[in-house]
Scaffold this motif. Sequence first.
Motif, PDB file in Angstrom:
ATOM      1  N   TYR A  77       0.871  -1.176   0.000  1.00  0.00           N
ATOM      2  CA  TYR A  77       0.000   0.000   0.000  1.00  0.00           C
ATOM      3  C   TYR A  77       0.904   1.220   0.000  1.00  0.00           C
ATOM      4  N   GLU A  78       0.547   2.188  -0.839  1.00  0.00           N
ATOM      5  CA  GLU A  78       1.426   3.314  -1.093  1.00  0.00           C
ATOM      6  C   GLU A  78       0.642   4.619  -1.095  1.00  0.00           C
ATOM      7  N   SER A  79       1.243   5.640  -0.503  1.00  0.00           N
ATOM      8  CA  SER A  79       0.704   6.993  -0.550  1.00  0.00           C
ATOM      9  C   SER A  79       1.592   7.814  -1.464  1.00  0.00           C
ATOM     10  N   THR A  80       0.993   8.540  -2.391  1.00  0.00           N
ATOM     11  CA  THR A  80       1.767   9.383  -3.298  1.00  0.00           C
ATOM     12  C   THR A  80       1.412  10.848  -3.082  1.00  0.00           C
ATOM     13  N   GLY A  81       2.353  11.730  -3.445  1.00  0.00           N
ATOM     14  CA  GLY A  81       2.169  13.151  -3.220  1.00  0.00           C
ATOM     15  C   GLY A  81       2.092  13.967  -4.493  1.00  0.00           C
ATOM     16  N   LEU A  82       2.217  15.263  -4.335  1.00  0.00           N
ATOM     17  CA  LEU A  82       2.080  16.341  -5.321  1.00  0.00           C
ATOM     18  C   LEU A  82       0.612  16.741  -5.467  1.00  0.00           C
ATOM     19  N   HIS A  83       0.399  18.029  -5.615  1.00  0.00           N
ATOM     20  CA  HIS A  83      -0.957  18.548  -5.808  1.00  0.00           C
ATOM     21  C   HIS A  83      -1.497  18.067  -7.158  1.00  0.00           C
ATOM     22  N   GLU A  85      -1.871  15.002  -7.969  1.00  0.00           N
ATOM     23  CA  GLU A  85      -1.368  13.670  -8.259  1.00  0.00           C
ATOM     24  C   GLU A  85      -1.431  12.741  -7.048  1.00  0.00           C
ATOM     25  N   SER A  86      -1.882  13.237  -5.920  1.00  0.00           N
ATOM     26  CA  SER A  86      -1.834  12.465  -4.679  1.00  0.00           C
ATOM     27  C   SER A  86      -2.871  11.345  -4.656  1.00  0.00           C
ATOM     28  N   SER A  87      -2.486  10.238  -4.019  1.00  0.00           N
ATOM     29  CA  SER A  87      -3.373   9.082  -3.978  1.00  0.00           C
ATOM     30  C   SER A  87      -2.996   8.150  -2.841  1.00  0.00           C
ATOM     31  N   VAL A  88      -3.890   7.202  -2.581  1.00  0.00           N
ATOM     32  CA  VAL A  88      -3.596   6.004  -1.794  1.00  0.00           C
ATOM     33  C   VAL A  88      -3.907   4.841  -2.711  1.00  0.00           C
ATOM     34  N   ARG A  89      -2.996   3.867  -2.782  1.00  0.00           N
ATOM     35  CA  ARG A  89      -3.166   2.799  -3.763  1.00  0.00           C
ATOM     36  C   ARG A  89      -2.757   1.437  -3.217  1.00  0.00           C
ATOM     37  N   GLU A  90      -3.427   0.420  -3.712  1.00  0.00           N
ATOM     38  CA  GLU A  90      -3.064  -0.969  -3.444  1.00  0.00           C
ATOM     39  C   GLU A  90      -2.288  -1.465  -4.650  1.00  0.00           C
ATOM     40  N   VAL A  91      -1.101  -2.026  -4.406  1.00  0.00           N
ATOM     41  CA  VAL A  91      -0.195  -2.369  -5.490  1.00  0.00           C
ATOM     42  C   VAL A  91       0.231  -3.835  -5.404  1.00  0.00           C
ATOM     43  N   ARG A  99      -3.853  -2.071  -8.242  1.00  0.00           N
ATOM     44  CA  ARG A  99      -5.128  -2.801  -8.238  1.00  0.00           C
ATOM     45  C   ARG A  99      -6.298  -1.915  -7.848  1.00  0.00           C
ATOM     46  N   ARG A 100      -6.034  -0.993  -6.950  1.00  0.00           N
ATOM     47  CA  ARG A 100      -7.097  -0.151  -6.410  1.00  0.00           C
ATOM     48  C   ARG A 100      -6.488   1.189  -6.051  1.00  0.00           C
ATOM     49  N   ILE A 101      -7.243   2.276  -6.263  1.00  0.00           N
ATOM     50  CA  ILE A 101      -6.674   3.598  -5.988  1.00  0.00           C
ATOM     51  C   ILE A 101      -7.765   4.564  -5.529  1.00  0.00           C
ATOM     52  N   TYR A 102      -7.385   5.407  -4.589  1.00  0.00           N
ATOM     53  CA  TYR A 102      -8.236   6.531  -4.194  1.00  0.00           C
ATOM     54  C   TYR A 102      -7.441   7.804  -4.475  1.00  0.00           C
ATOM     55  N   ARG A 103      -8.007   8.702  -5.266  1.00  0.00           N
ATOM     56  CA  ARG A 103      -7.312   9.929  -5.624  1.00  0.00           C
ATOM     57  C   ARG A 103      -7.778  11.081  -4.737  1.00  0.00           C
ATOM     58  N   ASP A 134     -10.969   2.759   4.363  1.00  0.00           N
ATOM     59  CA  ASP A 134     -11.304   1.365   4.614  1.00  0.00           C
ATOM     60  C   ASP A 134     -10.188   0.456   4.110  1.00  0.00           C
ATOM     61  N   GLU A 135      -9.818  -0.510   4.907  1.00  0.00           N
ATOM     62  CA  GLU A 135      -8.711  -1.399   4.568  1.00  0.00           C
ATOM     63  C   GLU A 135      -8.960  -2.177   3.282  1.00  0.00           C
ATOM     64  N   LYS A 136     -10.164  -2.640   3.069  1.00  0.00           N
ATOM     65  CA  LYS A 136     -10.451  -3.518   1.939  1.00  0.00           C
ATOM     66  C   LYS A 136     -10.758  -2.768   0.642  1.00  0.00           C
ATOM     67  N   THR A 137     -11.427  -1.621   0.753  1.00  0.00           N
ATOM     68  CA  THR A 137     -11.899  -0.934  -0.447  1.00  0.00           C
ATOM     69  C   THR A 137     -11.163   0.371  -0.752  1.00  0.00           C
ATOM     70  N   LEU A 138     -10.429   0.886   0.225  1.00  0.00           N
ATOM     71  CA  LEU A 138      -9.771   2.195   0.144  1.00  0.00           C
ATOM     72  C   LEU A 138     -10.786   3.331   0.018  1.00  0.00           C
ATOM     73  N   SER A 139     -12.031   3.071   0.331  1.00  0.00           N
ATOM     74  CA  SER A 139     -13.014   4.147   0.326  1.00  0.00           C
ATOM     75  C   SER A 139     -12.757   5.068   1.522  1.00  0.00           C
ATOM     76  N   LEU A 140     -13.024   6.348   1.335  1.00  0.00           N
ATOM     77  CA  LEU A 140     -12.780   7.339   2.375  1.00  0.00           C
ATOM     78  C   LEU A 140     -13.840   7.214   3.468  1.00  0.00           C
ATOM     79  N   LEU A 141     -13.375   7.041   4.704  1.00  0.00           N
ATOM     80  CA  LEU A 141     -14.285   6.892   5.845  1.00  0.00           C
ATOM     81  C   LEU A 141     -14.425   8.170   6.651  1.00  0.00           C
TER      82      LEU A 141
END
Length: 290
Positions: A77-83, A85-91, A99-103, A134-141
Motif C-alpha cells: 500500500y502506497e501513498s503518493t504526493g504532489l498537488h 497527483e496524490s493518492s492512496v493505492r493498493e499495489v 489494483r485499487r486507488i483513491y485519488r 477502509d482497509e479492503k476498499t480504500l473508500s474514504l471513511l
Amino acid sequence: MGKRRHRLSLGGVIFSAGAVVALVVVLLEVSSASKPKKATSTRQVPINSGFRIVREYPHDAKAFTQGLLYHGNNTLYESTGLHGESSVREVDLQTGEVRRIYRLQSRDFGEGLALWENKFLQVTWQTNKGYIYDEKTLSLLGTFKHPMTDGWGLTHDNKHIIGSDGSSTLYFLDPHSFSEIRRITVKDNGEAVELLNELEYVKGEIWANVWQMNSIARISPKDGRVVGWIVLDALRQGMKSSKFLCVYLCFLQNIDVLNGIAWDEEQDRLFVTGKWWPKLYEIVLSPELY
C-alpha cells in the motif's frame, strides 16, 4: 506570419517547445513544493552501506512516493504526493500493477501512510489533517486532526501511531483520539537530525528516510538516539546510470531521492523505493548491521 515551432530531439524522440516548457513548469512546481534545507549529521554511529539486491520489482515511475507499507499476500500500500497527483493505492508487489486507488483532491498533498486495525491513516503536507480509509476498499471513511505541525511520515509500534513533521521530532499519538502521548527528539551523537520523512517500525526500531538523503536512520523509540545508518546511494546511482532510464527519466522526469520503506515482518523481507523510481527493491543488509 506564424511563429516557427522549435523542437528538441533526444535519443530520436522529438519534443515540441511547448512540451519542454510544460516539463519545466512541472519541475518548478515540484521544486517549489520542496522542503527547505538538507539534513546534516556527524554520524559517529555505525554506518552500513553494504546490501544485496534480492530482487527488483516494477514500480510506477510517476508515483511520487510518500508512504509505503507491506500488508501480506505480496501486496503493498502506497501513498503518493504532489498537488493533483496524490493518492492512496493498493499495489501488486510482483507486477507493480495498481489494483485499487483513491485519488485525493487537488488541494491535498499526500504524505505518510499507516495501517491501524482495519483502517489506513494518511497525513497531508502543510496541514494537521489526515484521512481515514477502509482497509479492503480504500473508500474514504473520514478525517482526523493531529497535533504535529505538519504531516510527513507515519507508522506504528502496535501501541501508538508514530509521526514525523519534517523536523527532528517524532510524535507518539493515541491511535484512537490522535492526541499526543509523548515525543522524542532524534539525535545523532547529540546533534538533532532534521527532515525526518517516511517511517517504518522494524524489529523494535523506528527507521526513517531523511529528506534529500539516500539514507535511512535507525532510531531508538525510547530516547530518539540514532543507533545506525543505512546508506543506499548505490541504488539510485544504479538507476541513473542505466542508458534507457537516463534517456527516458533523467530528461523527462527526475529520479528523486529514496523515500519508501516497507517491512514484511512475517518473512523478514525489506523493500525500499523512492520518489519517481521505476523500480522497487527487496534488499538484504550486511550482517554487521546488527
